[in-house]
Write a protein that holds these residues in place. Structure first.
Motif, PDB file in Angstrom:
ATOM      1  N   ILE A 158       0.881  -1.178   0.000  1.00 24.45           N
ATOM      2  CA  ILE A 158       0.000   0.000   0.000  1.00 24.45           C
ATOM      3  C   ILE A 158       0.910   1.217   0.000  1.00 24.45           C
ATOM      4  N   ASN A 159       1.086   1.793  -1.187  1.00 26.40           N
ATOM      5  CA  ASN A 159       1.942   2.963  -1.337  1.00 26.40           C
ATOM      6  C   ASN A 159       1.123   4.229  -1.031  1.00 26.40           C
ATOM      7  N   ALA A 174       1.152   5.636   1.860  1.00 26.80           N
ATOM      8  CA  ALA A 174       0.537   5.197   3.115  1.00 26.80           C
ATOM      9  C   ALA A 174       0.233   6.361   4.051  1.00 26.80           C
ATOM     10  N   LEU A 176      -5.993   4.598   4.784  1.00 29.71           N
ATOM     11  CA  LEU A 176      -5.047   3.485   4.892  1.00 29.71           C
ATOM     12  C   LEU A 176      -5.644   2.299   5.647  1.00 29.71           C
ATOM     13  N   ARG A 207      -6.327  -1.505   4.291  1.00 27.03           N
ATOM     14  CA  ARG A 207      -5.665  -2.672   4.865  1.00 27.03           C
ATOM     15  C   ARG A 207      -6.703  -3.697   5.337  1.00 27.03           C
ATOM     16  N   GLU A 254       3.484  -1.379   3.832  1.00 26.38           N
ATOM     17  CA  GLU A 254       3.119   0.021   3.600  1.00 26.38           C
ATOM     18  C   GLU A 254       4.361   0.794   3.211  1.00 26.38           C
TER      19      GLU A 254
END
Lengths: 320, 320
Positions: free
Chosen positions: A193-194, A196, A201, A205, A225
């Motif tokens: 997950i860029n 972040a 976020l 997730r 992340e």
């Protein structure tokens, strides 16, 4: 011509990056020279490792790859990057910006960066990228990153032909990612997950881990992340890639993956050649006469199909 | 077995609807009997006309088709209806409701109604539907309506293999229709906005005519409005179908369409047979040995592909 290709290959194998770039152009063009070159490329057992990085446009893949290259280059070794863009019609198109952004690494003698674009033949880009990967292996590049732009079928085909697949998302996901969720779940070895630091976020997730919960624990991808613009998380990603490589090497899964890759590539090559032959056959008089006969009712279509296949076999065997 | 099929075909051609239904089941199952039956079916020149009716689920196609059957049966003649549902795994599944709704016409000796469902082989449903269409023609049914549920690729494949294609929309369109807009524009000969008493009719007509404006006038589909539940517009639709048939017959386009249909069907049959042969080859030792050799670096993949194709040709020619 054959001799010239052989010479270029020798130069590329001796480290000549200009020769390497020219040979990739040959593979990209997909002509008879590409076919000759293909015959000179053999796998080096255990000789190269390939990491695929895919995700929706705008996910920050190029910046992340740049940060990842920094981590890779902190140790001795060389690394190649193929940036694949199915939507770009020419090599020097949309990806030029990305390549410029990469320039700190592009100047290094240990890095080879190349964008791959479609020359218009269906499935050609995926095949050319796989050939370029084989060429890089044959020239002794030990690690190849393949970055694909987007999450469509071509990109997933390319990604699934690598040894470790990294899928890049953002907080909030995106429509394109949602639409291809099942496909991404199937190919991903590591989720990143860029961006972040952006809102959403935790929800992303949660969504992701919820979707992954249905997989058996040993097949469940890690979720990392990163904030690529600040280089945050790049070291952990490089570690996760090395961990995944170590795990699938030890379990024997890597060997199975490689066999599956060769199998699917071999089948793809045969399918493409057969489709070409059928296409050529349909451009000739034999096909036209049979289509007319079926249409007029003097021939049934199943018999016509048998006759056409016999023609195809005879042509292939050089008996016509 | 061959004899039995021939007898059934004779009965079906003499008007035995039970025999006809059993032969369609044979085609649907796609086995060796289907292949034998295929060889007995020849086109009757100008002997049958096929109308495809497609559109998103819930557009009211079945009710519209029922109203259309009423119009068709107002004149002397017979009509067959194939209802194709790719999402239904068995013949007696989701479409049973539709068939019950049709019962007023299903009781008529001039109507033959049959649903076609997938038996699980890819592309098999489209092929089986085309075969059923040929069977109906060979048995002297002068008009076949093919109703498809949904607007996915299989449905568009089926629809595009008919002589006149009717696409059914509703006021407000639907997401599924929007997503396949380009495909629908390409195949449609007549657009029907059904449920024309619902809100959004004018906007939908404007959207549709705006999208169609880019086509040359002679290729621009008619746009009709119907309220199928009240039978409104059914007579105009039947007239539009007859007008379209007359126009493409006079212009020679019908003949071109028929040739293109045979061509694409013949190609589809050859592709399916070749794909089967490649698949069988990959289940054997020869393929496995080559995949290993490529993986170990003792063979290049292009040569492996050539060798596999030679094996395929030899097997096909009965030399192995």
């Amino acid at each position: 011509m054959h001799e010239q290709l052989k010479q270029q290959l020798e130069h590329a194998q001796a480290g000549d990056r200009g020769a390497l770039a020219r040979l990739i152009s040959v593979l990209e063009s997909g002509g008879s020279d590409a076919a000759i070159l293909e015959r000179c490329l053999r796998a080096r057992h255990g000789g190269g490792y390939t990491v695929g990085i895919t995700g929706a446009p705008g996910a920050g893949k190029s910046t992340l790859v740049s940060a990842l290259l920094g981590e890779v280059l902190a140790e001795p070794g060389r690394v190649a990057l193929l940036a694949v863009d199915p939507s770009s019609p020419l090599s020097r198109g949309a990806l030029l910006g990305d390549r410029v952004r990469m320039q700190p690494h592009a100047g290094s003698p240990d890095v080879f960066i190349r964008s791959m674009a479609s020359r218009g033949h269906l499935g050609g880009l995926a095949m050319a990228t796989r050939s370029a990967r084989r060429l890089l292996e044959a020239c002794g590049w030990p690690l190849t990153l393949i970055e694909t732009v987007g999450v469509g079928q071509v990109e997933l085909d390319v990604a699934s032909a690598t040894d470790t697949v990294v899928v890049v998302l953002n907080p909030g996901w995106g429509d394109e990612v949602q639409a291809n969720k099942a496909g991404l779940m199937e190919v991903a070895d590591i989720f990143v997950i860029n961006k972040a630091d952006k809102a959403g976020l935790d929800a992303t997730r949660r969504d992701l881990e919820g979707a992954l919960a249905s997989l058996p624990p040993e097949r469940r991808p890690q979720v990392l992340e990163t904030i690529a613009t600040e280089g945050k998380g790049a070291a952990a990603l490089w570690q996760a890639i090395r961990d995944h490589r170590a795990a699938i090497t030890a379990s024997g899964e890597l060997e199975q993956r490689r066999l599956a890759q060769v199998r699917s590539e071999l089948k793809g090559m045969m399918d493409a050649l057969l489709a070409n032959q059928v296409q050529r056959l349909f451009e000739g008089q034999d096909a036209h006469a049979r289509v007319l006969a079926v249409s007029e009712g003097s021939l049934d279509i199943a018999t016509a199909s048998d006759q056409m296949l016999d023609l195809l076999y005879d042509q292939a065997a050089g008996r016509v």
